[in-house]
Design an enzyme around this catalytic site. Structure first.
Site, PDB file in Angstrom:
ATOM      1  N   LYS A 128      51.221  57.411  52.827  1.00 24.42           N
ATOM      2  CA  LYS A 128      50.347  57.316  51.649  1.00 24.42           C
ATOM      3  C   LYS A 128      49.150  58.212  51.894  1.00 24.42           C
ATOM      4  O   LYS A 128      48.771  58.455  53.036  1.00 24.42           O
ATOM      5  CB  LYS A 128      49.872  55.869  51.464  1.00 24.42           C
ATOM      6  CG  LYS A 128      49.471  55.547  50.052  1.00 24.42           C
ATOM      7  CD  LYS A 128      50.657  55.152  49.204  1.00 24.42           C
ATOM      8  CE  LYS A 128      50.326  55.025  47.751  1.00 24.42           C
ATOM      9  NZ  LYS A 128      51.457  54.458  46.982  1.00 24.42           N
ATOM     10  N   ASP A 168      50.188  58.409  42.361  1.00 25.56           N
ATOM     11  CA  ASP A 168      49.789  57.000  42.419  1.00 25.56           C
ATOM     12  C   ASP A 168      48.616  56.898  41.437  1.00 25.56           C
ATOM     13  O   ASP A 168      48.526  57.718  40.504  1.00 25.56           O
ATOM     14  CB  ASP A 168      49.406  56.586  43.850  1.00 25.56           C
ATOM     15  CG  ASP A 168      49.294  55.071  44.020  1.00 25.56           C
ATOM     16  OD1 ASP A 168      50.325  54.403  44.153  1.00 25.56           O
ATOM     17  OD2 ASP A 168      48.161  54.536  44.001  1.00 25.56           O
TER      18      ASP A 168
END
Ligand code: NDP
Ligand code: 2IT
Length: 448
Positions: A128, A168
């Site tokens: 991430k 995201d």
């Protein structure tokens, strides 16, 4: 706290070493609770320090991003990429651009991503990244300059078989386009190193819809298996009206439900007869804050200027699709009080730990994000396959694969839940099913 002495000691140590990272500790605590029985019964886990390795990122990259805004002011932001675990495939996971971004949030996201990706059955490790850059109110040129500068550092850590980011919060088609363009220019290669790309340069059909649609495919399986039921006539409330929330709403409606309330950062709108999703879609294409403006088109709807109060709207199904810890204990109590029977997490960790426990004790069907929202990364995996084959698939092909993968995830998670605890405890089921695949790969590859 846990029955396993090993887990107790490790959690204490983790807490001491990461005392300023509450979101990361929250994710680890939930995971350890699910792992207690497994760890107590398998000495190989402690002997090989599997848990120590599972909770520690393989690599944390932190860098400066310098960019010039439209007023010629020089700005400095922080960029990150947490390469969490690559035991089962290249690091894979989104980039988040939001002022709240810090190491704690990205570590919790990367940690959960590892097990989510394992659940999809595809060869993807967990990662991430992102930045504390705030895209709100920025011009397209500012967004482009930021993305280009961000990629000028990140590119050296990426590769189609090394690390493949995606979107995201705050990162969608526009940002992915600018990021991809800069990567391609620097590396002089077109290997599809990001997913969620535009369709004209290697993106996959259904990727934009995938997370929201996937949540509904997962919920449809829960309704079928636990209640011999479906979406028909159900009242659904959804928080967040971004990429995930909007597509969850559209699919729920297509499957026969009525979406009666949705929220944004400022508040929520509620219409007992069902919201007009075409109006919401039109409004959110212009700006994310749609809720108050909705009243101009449908004056009979109710608006309240607090998103969290939406959990007090009586409903059958609640889908938190905005951000972490947005569904607190009070909200969970309201849901139970008003007859909600199913909560599925479209966002990552939107439900606080105490709220999750409350819902489970109240016998509410609860789907954790790492299972329910895995459709986005699953179609990212399918985008990687199409890029590697140099051949795009049709909408129907991708959508069918997504539906199959979500049903398969449900089956795996349900099976583990039934084996190790109560068949309704999908939190334990998802953690165990995801972990087992990563654990097996780590064990077979030796001490690394
Ligand atoms: P977006 O940026 O597209 O949308 C997020 C939306 O939530 C925005 O409209 C934002 O409004 C709104 N929002 C933020 N905070 C709140 C709040 N407290 N209450 C109500 N609304 C709020 O992000 P995504 O849809 O991509 O991501 C949403 C969640 O889903 C995140 O947790 C993400 O990690 C997760 N997720 C995303 C996947 C993907 O493929 N995109 C895959 C799996 C999970 P505003 O812009 O006004 O702040
Ligand atoms: O949380 C997530 O699963 C995502 N943001 C999507 C990640 C991806 O690589 O598609």
């Amino acid at each position: 706290m846990f029955n396993s002495v090993y887990l107790n000691e490790l959690f204490e140590k983790t807490r001491e070493r990461n005392s300023s990272q509450p979101e990361y500790l929250q994710a680890v605590e939930e995971f350890f609770e699910s792992m207690d029985f497994i760890v107590c019964n398998d000495p190989k886990i402690e002997k090989n320090a599997i848990m120590e390795r599972a909770i520690e990122p393989e690599r944390t990259i932190k860098f400066r991003v310098t960019w010039v805004d439209d007023k010629n002011v020089v700005n400095v932001n922080r960029g990150y990429r947490i390469q969490f675990n690559s035991a089962i495939g290249p690091y894979k996971g989104g980039l988040r651009f939001h002022p709240s971004v810090n190491e704690s949030i990205l570590k919790f996201l990367g940690f959960e991503q590892t097990f989510k990706n394992a659940l999809t059955g595809l060869p993807m490790g967990g990662g991430k990244g992102g930045s504390d850059f705030d895209p709100r109110g920025k011009s397209d040129n500012e967004i482009m300059r930021f993305c280009q500068n961000f990629m000028q550092e990140l590119y050296r850590h990426l590769g189609p078989d090394t690390d493949v980011p995606a979107g995201d919060i705050g990162v969608g088609f526009r940002e992915i386009g600018f990021l991809y363009g800069m990567y391609r220019k620097i590396k002089n290669e077109n290997t599809g190193v990001l997913t969620g790309k535009g369709l004209s340069y290697g993106g996959s059909l259904v990727r934009k819809e995938a997370t929201g649609y996937g949540v509904c495919y997962f919920v449809a399986e829960m309704l079928r298996v636990y209640r011999n039921d479906n979406f028909e006539g159900k009242k659904v409330i959804i928080s967040g009206c971004g990429k995930v929330g909007m597509h969850a709403a559209l699919k729920a409606q297509e499957l026969g439900a009525s979406v009666i309330a949705m929220s944004d950062i400022n508040g929520y709108v509620h219409d007992e007869n069902g919201l007009d999703l075409n109006i919401i879609k039109m409004l959110t294409e212009k700006a994310p804050e749609f809720s108050q403006k909705y009243l101009e088109y449908r004056p009979s709807a109710i608006y309240e200027d607090s998103p969290v109060r939406m959990w007090g709207v009586p409903c059958d199904i609640a889908l938190p699709c905005a951000t972490q810890n947005e569904l607190p204990l009070d909200g969970a109590k309201k849901l139970v009080e008003n007859g909600c029977f199913l909560v599925a997490e479209g966002a990552n960790m939107p439900t606080t730990l105490d709220a999750t426990k409350y819902l489970q004790h109240a016998d509410i069907l609860f789907a954790p994000g790492k299972a329910a929202n895995a459709g986005g990364v699953a179609v990212s995996g399918l985008e990687m396959s199409q890029n590697a084959q140099h051949y795009p698939w049709t909408y129907a092909e991708v959508d069918q694969k997504l539906e199959f993968i979500m049903a398969d995830i449900f089956k795996k998670v349900y099976t583990e839940a039934r084996k190790y605890t109560d068949h309704r405890n999908l939190v334990v089921g998802a953690n165990i099913a995801g972990f087992m695949r990563v654990y097996q790969a780590m064990l077979e590859q030796g001490i690394l």
